[in-house]
Design a protein around this motif. Structure first.
Motif, PDB file in Angstrom:
ATOM      1  N   LEU A 130       0.932  -1.299   0.065  1.00 15.29           N
ATOM      2  CA  LEU A 130      -0.018   0.061   0.236  1.00 15.29           C
ATOM      3  C   LEU A 130       0.875   1.361   0.116  1.00 15.29           C
ATOM      4  O   LEU A 130       1.899   1.102   0.627  1.00 15.29           O
ATOM      5  CB  LEU A 130      -1.045  -0.022   1.108  1.00 15.29           C
ATOM      6  N   ARG A 131       0.416   2.253  -0.726  1.00  7.44           N
ATOM      7  CA  ARG A 131       1.204   3.461  -0.755  1.00  7.44           C
ATOM      8  C   ARG A 131       0.189   4.638  -0.833  1.00  7.44           C
ATOM      9  O   ARG A 131      -0.908   4.528  -1.305  1.00  7.44           O
ATOM     10  CB  ARG A 131       2.252   3.747  -1.985  1.00  7.44           C
ATOM     11  N   PRO A 132       0.683   5.612  -0.356  1.00  9.86           N
ATOM     12  CA  PRO A 132      -0.225   6.993  -0.281  1.00  9.86           C
ATOM     13  C   PRO A 132      -0.231   7.451  -1.903  1.00  9.86           C
ATOM     14  O   PRO A 132       0.696   7.472  -2.371  1.00  9.86           O
ATOM     15  CB  PRO A 132       0.506   7.983   0.516  1.00  9.86           C
ATOM     16  N   ALA A 133      -1.527   7.807  -1.949  1.00 14.42           N
ATOM     17  CA  ALA A 133      -1.777   8.511  -3.308  1.00 14.42           C
ATOM     18  C   ALA A 133      -1.314   9.940  -3.258  1.00 14.42           C
ATOM     19  O   ALA A 133      -1.382  10.633  -2.293  1.00 14.42           O
ATOM     20  CB  ALA A 133      -3.294   8.410  -3.675  1.00 14.42           C
ATOM     21  N   THR A 134      -0.984  10.614  -4.464  1.00 15.64           N
ATOM     22  CA  THR A 134      -0.735  11.831  -4.541  1.00 15.64           C
ATOM     23  C   THR A 134      -1.596  12.618  -5.472  1.00 15.64           C
ATOM     24  O   THR A 134      -2.410  11.896  -6.226  1.00 15.64           O
ATOM     25  CB  THR A 134       0.874  12.176  -5.007  1.00 15.64           C
ATOM     26  N   THR A 135      -1.325  13.853  -5.479  1.00 14.89           N
ATOM     27  CA  THR A 135      -2.065  14.566  -6.595  1.00 14.89           C
ATOM     28  C   THR A 135      -2.093  14.011  -8.059  1.00 14.89           C
ATOM     29  O   THR A 135      -2.788  13.797  -8.667  1.00 14.89           O
ATOM     30  CB  THR A 135      -1.839  16.023  -6.657  1.00 14.89           C
ATOM     31  N   ALA A 136      -0.740  13.548  -8.403  1.00 15.18           N
ATOM     32  CA  ALA A 136      -0.484  13.104  -9.731  1.00 15.18           C
ATOM     33  C   ALA A 136      -0.854  11.783  -9.885  1.00 15.18           C
ATOM     34  O   ALA A 136      -1.109  11.309 -11.053  1.00 15.18           O
ATOM     35  CB  ALA A 136       1.083  12.900  -9.876  1.00 15.18           C
ATOM     36  N   ASP A 137      -1.534  11.073  -8.861  1.00 14.16           N
ATOM     37  CA  ASP A 137      -2.195   9.941  -9.021  1.00 14.16           C
ATOM     38  C   ASP A 137      -3.729   9.939  -9.416  1.00 14.16           C
ATOM     39  O   ASP A 137      -4.503   8.944  -9.632  1.00 14.16           O
ATOM     40  CB  ASP A 137      -2.269   9.108  -7.706  1.00 14.16           C
ATOM     41  N   ALA A 138      -4.166  11.157  -9.371  1.00 10.46           N
ATOM     42  CA  ALA A 138      -5.699  11.385  -9.760  1.00 10.46           C
ATOM     43  C   ALA A 138      -6.149  11.002 -11.088  1.00 10.46           C
ATOM     44  O   ALA A 138      -6.922  10.027 -10.896  1.00 10.46           O
ATOM     45  CB  ALA A 138      -5.914  12.893  -9.960  1.00 10.46           C
ATOM     46  N   PRO A 139      -5.491  10.983 -11.917  1.00 14.33           N
ATOM     47  CA  PRO A 139      -5.657   9.845 -13.403  1.00 14.33           C
ATOM     48  C   PRO A 139      -5.878   8.650 -13.143  1.00 14.33           C
ATOM     49  O   PRO A 139      -6.834   7.791 -13.671  1.00 14.33           O
ATOM     50  CB  PRO A 139      -4.839  10.372 -14.385  1.00 14.33           C
ATOM     51  N   LEU A 140      -4.889   7.864 -12.328  1.00 16.27           N
ATOM     52  CA  LEU A 140      -4.821   6.726 -11.964  1.00 16.27           C
ATOM     53  C   LEU A 140      -6.087   6.211 -11.115  1.00 16.27           C
ATOM     54  O   LEU A 140      -6.917   5.098 -11.374  1.00 16.27           O
ATOM     55  CB  LEU A 140      -3.845   6.132 -11.220  1.00 16.27           C
ATOM     56  N   LEU A 141      -6.300   7.063 -10.208  1.00 19.29           N
ATOM     57  CA  LEU A 141      -7.466   6.776  -9.163  1.00 19.29           C
ATOM     58  C   LEU A 141      -8.874   6.683  -9.977  1.00 19.29           C
ATOM     59  O   LEU A 141      -9.812   5.856  -9.982  1.00 19.29           O
ATOM     60  CB  LEU A 141      -7.572   7.626  -8.150  1.00 19.29           C
ATOM     61  N   ALA A 142      -8.968   7.739 -11.036  1.00 18.40           N
ATOM     62  CA  ALA A 142     -10.205   7.854 -11.958  1.00 18.40           C
ATOM     63  C   ALA A 142     -10.395   6.764 -12.586  1.00 18.40           C
ATOM     64  O   ALA A 142     -11.380   6.016 -12.952  1.00 18.40           O
ATOM     65  CB  ALA A 142     -10.061   9.137 -12.584  1.00 18.40           C
ATOM     66  N   ALA A 143      -9.269   6.211 -13.213  1.00 17.32           N
ATOM     67  CA  ALA A 143      -9.449   4.956 -14.314  1.00 17.32           C
ATOM     68  C   ALA A 143      -9.731   3.691 -13.452  1.00 17.32           C
ATOM     69  O   ALA A 143     -10.536   2.932 -13.850  1.00 17.32           O
ATOM     70  CB  ALA A 143      -8.064   4.643 -14.673  1.00 17.32           C
ATOM     71  N   MET A 144      -9.042   3.555 -12.256  1.00 13.48           N
ATOM     72  CA  MET A 144      -9.500   2.376 -11.455  1.00 13.48           C
ATOM     73  C   MET A 144     -10.984   2.531 -11.049  1.00 13.48           C
ATOM     74  O   MET A 144     -11.587   1.472 -11.009  1.00 13.48           O
ATOM     75  CB  MET A 144      -8.673   2.261 -10.286  1.00 13.48           C
ATOM     76  N   HIS A 145     -11.261   3.559 -10.651  1.00 10.81           N
ATOM     77  CA  HIS A 145     -12.917   3.979 -10.165  1.00 10.81           C
ATOM     78  C   HIS A 145     -13.848   3.502 -11.305  1.00 10.81           C
ATOM     79  O   HIS A 145     -14.616   2.969 -11.069  1.00 10.81           O
ATOM     80  CB  HIS A 145     -12.777   5.426  -9.585  1.00 10.81           C
ATOM     81  N   ALA A 146     -13.609   4.211 -12.415  1.00  9.92           N
ATOM     82  CA  ALA A 146     -14.434   4.102 -13.526  1.00  9.92           C
ATOM     83  C   ALA A 146     -14.492   2.422 -14.023  1.00  9.92           C
ATOM     84  O   ALA A 146     -15.552   1.868 -14.099  1.00  9.92           O
ATOM     85  CB  ALA A 146     -14.025   4.677 -14.653  1.00  9.92           C
ATOM     86  N   ALA A 147     -13.366   1.969 -13.786  1.00 10.41           N
ATOM     87  CA  ALA A 147     -13.405   0.277 -14.191  1.00 10.41           C
ATOM     88  C   ALA A 147     -14.043  -0.513 -13.316  1.00 10.41           C
ATOM     89  O   ALA A 147     -14.791  -1.460 -13.700  1.00 10.41           O
ATOM     90  CB  ALA A 147     -11.901  -0.106 -14.413  1.00 10.41           C
TER      91      ALA A 147
END
Length: 180
Positions: free
Chosen positions: A9-26
Motif C-alpha cells: 500500500l502506498r499513499p496516493a498523491t495529486t499526480a495519481d488522480a488519473p490512476l484513481l479515476a481510471a480504477m474507479h471507472a473500471a
C-alpha cells in the motif's frame, strides 16, 4: 519458475488522480452494470470520475483524508495498481469517518487487497481518535454487501441518492472500532 508478488500500500498523491479515476471507472463499469444505466457507464463515467478525482486530490483538507493505492509488486520490481481506498474525517458526523471509496479491480479481487485497504483505513481512523467508520453501498450490490458483512460491518439504514442520472438507494453500513 513463477515469481512471487507482494501486495503493498502506498499513499496516493495529486499526480495519481488519473490512476484513481481510471480504477474507479473500471470498478463501476464492472460492478454497476446491472445497477446504473449502460449509457452512463459506457460514455460518461470515465470523464465524470476524472473530474471528480482531480478536484478531490487538489482540494484542501488533505489532513482529514487518507487515500491509499494497493499495488502488486513482483520480483521484477514491476508494480501493478490493483485497488484503492479513500477515507475522510467528517467533522460533526454522527457516523464517524466516511469510508468513501474501497475498490479492488475485478481481475484482482480475492487476493486480499480490499481487506488490506479496509484495515489500513480502520487503523488510520483509530489513530485519529475516531470510534466508528461508515460507508454507503448501492442497494443491489450483493457481492460488496456480503464482503462488508463478512468484515464485521453492520447495516444501519438506507438513504436516497442520485447516480448516473437515476435515483438509487444507498445502504449505510457502520463499523465500530475497538478502542484497545
Amino acid at each position: 519458475m513463477t515469481t512471487a508478488a507482494a501486495l503493498t500500500l502506498r499513499p496516493a498523491t495529486t499526480a495519481d488522480a488519473p490512476l484513481l479515476a481510471a480504477m474507479h471507472a473500471a470498478s463501476w463499469q464492472a460492478t454497476y452494470r446491472d445497477l446504473l444505466p449502460a449509457a452512463f457507464l459506457e460514455q460518461e463515467v470515465d470523464a465524470e470520475r476524472a473530474a471528480y478525482w482531480r478536484a478531490r486530490m487538489e482540494a484542501p483538507g488533505e489532513e482529514r483524508r487518507l487515500v491509499l493505492i494497493a499495488e502488486l509488486e513482483e520480483q521484477s520490481a514491476k508494480r501493478t495498481p490493483v485497488g484503492f481506498v479513500c477515507a475522510e474525517r467528517q467533522p460533526g458526523s454522527p457516523w464517524g469517518v466516511l469510508l468513501d471509496n474501497l475498490h479492488a479491480l475485478p481481475a484482482h479481487q480475492g487476493i486480499g487487497a480490499g481487506k488490506r485497504l479496509m484495515q489500513a483505513a480502520q487503523a488510520w481512523a483509530r489513530a485519529q481518535g475516531e470510534t466508528q467508520l461508515y460507508l454507503y453501498v448501492l442497494e443491489g450490490n450483493a457481492s460488496a454487501i456480503a464482503f462488508y458483512e463478512r468484515q464485521g460491518w453492520e447495516y444501519s439504514g438506507a438513504e436516497p441518492d442520485h447516480m448516473g442520472g437515476i435515483d438509487i438507494t444507498a445502504l449505510r453500513y457502520v463499523y465500530r472500532l475497538d478502542t484497545a
